[in-house]
Write an enzyme that holds these catalytic residues in place. Structure first.
Site, PDB file in Angstrom:
ATOM      1  N   ILE A   1       0.841  -1.190   0.000  1.00  0.00           N
ATOM      2  CA  ILE A   1       0.000   0.000   0.000  1.00  0.00           C
ATOM      3  C   ILE A   1       0.882   1.247   0.000  1.00  0.00           C
ATOM      4  O   ILE A   1       1.997   1.229   0.530  1.00  0.00           O
ATOM      5  CB  ILE A   1      -0.953  -0.009   1.229  1.00  0.00           C
ATOM      6  CG1 ILE A   1      -1.998   1.108   1.138  1.00  0.00           C
ATOM      7  CG2 ILE A   1      -0.176   0.022   2.525  1.00  0.00           C
ATOM      8  CD1 ILE A   1      -3.111   1.012   2.181  1.00  0.00           C
ATOM      9  N   CYS A   2       0.397   2.290  -0.641  1.00  0.00           N
ATOM     10  CA  CYS A   2       1.037   3.602  -0.619  1.00  0.00           C
ATOM     11  C   CYS A   2       2.475   3.532  -1.129  1.00  0.00           C
ATOM     12  O   CYS A   2       2.724   3.064  -2.229  1.00  0.00           O
ATOM     13  CB  CYS A   2       0.935   4.195   0.779  1.00  0.00           C
ATOM     14  SG  CYS A   2       1.207   5.978   0.843  1.00  0.00           S
ATOM     15  N   GLY A   3       3.431   3.972  -0.348  1.00  0.00           N
ATOM     16  CA  GLY A   3       4.822   4.008  -0.763  1.00  0.00           C
ATOM     17  C   GLY A   3       5.403   2.644  -1.062  1.00  0.00           C
ATOM     18  O   GLY A   3       6.350   2.529  -1.850  1.00  0.00           O
TER      19      GLY A   3
ATOM     20  N   THR B   1       4.023   0.377  -2.796  1.00  0.00           N
ATOM     21  CA  THR B   1       3.783   0.093  -4.215  1.00  0.00           C
ATOM     22  C   THR B   1       4.853   0.754  -5.072  1.00  0.00           C
ATOM     23  O   THR B   1       5.267   0.210  -6.091  1.00  0.00           O
ATOM     24  CB  THR B   1       2.387   0.555  -4.671  1.00  0.00           C
ATOM     25  OG1 THR B   1       2.275   1.978  -4.526  1.00  0.00           O
ATOM     26  CG2 THR B   1       1.282  -0.123  -3.889  1.00  0.00           C
TER      27      THR B   1
END
Length: 125
Positions: free
Chosen positions: A25-27, A29
């Site tokens: 999730i988020c960073g 990815t």
């Protein structure tokens, strides 16, 4: 890339190669994108243009999905604004709950309507 990140990203690739689910999730990815891991999977992230700008080694444009969370086989990705959707996809991939229970869980957490708490408890038997 820091050596600790390389170790973690290598472990993520090994897990995917062995059929073990990986969620990001988020960073996280973006780290997977930078390592080339997202290139062959349908995926999402925070923002497509930002992902392209910040991850020059990323070549998975044709697999980017403009959705809050995406599952492709053993890889689950989500935008940083979609933790509930990520959890939903993880639970679904791991077959933790029946479809009815998973739907009640999602509705309870997404819209925070207490009716789904009772439906969730009932679905658990």
């Amino acid at each position: 890339m820091d050596s600790c990140h390389a170790l973690i990203l290598g472990k993520a690739k090994d897990c995917l190669d062995k059929g073990i689910p990986v969620a990001a999730i988020c960073g996280a990815t973006m780290a997977l994108a930078s390592a080339g891991i997202l290139d062959t999977y349908r995926h999402t992230s925070n923002d497509f243009a930002y992902l392209k700008k910040e991850c020059p080694n990323y070549h998975g444009e044709e697999n980017f999905q403009f959705q809050s969370a995406v599952t492709d086989g053993d890889l689950i990705t989500a935008s940083g604004t979609a933790p509930i959707e990520l959890a939903y996809q993880v639970f679904k991939r791991l077959d933790v709950f029946s479809d009815e229970t998973l739907d009640c869980w999602y509705q309870l957490h997404k819209i925070q309507d207490t009716q789904y708490f009772y439906k969730l408890m009932q679905s658990l038997g």
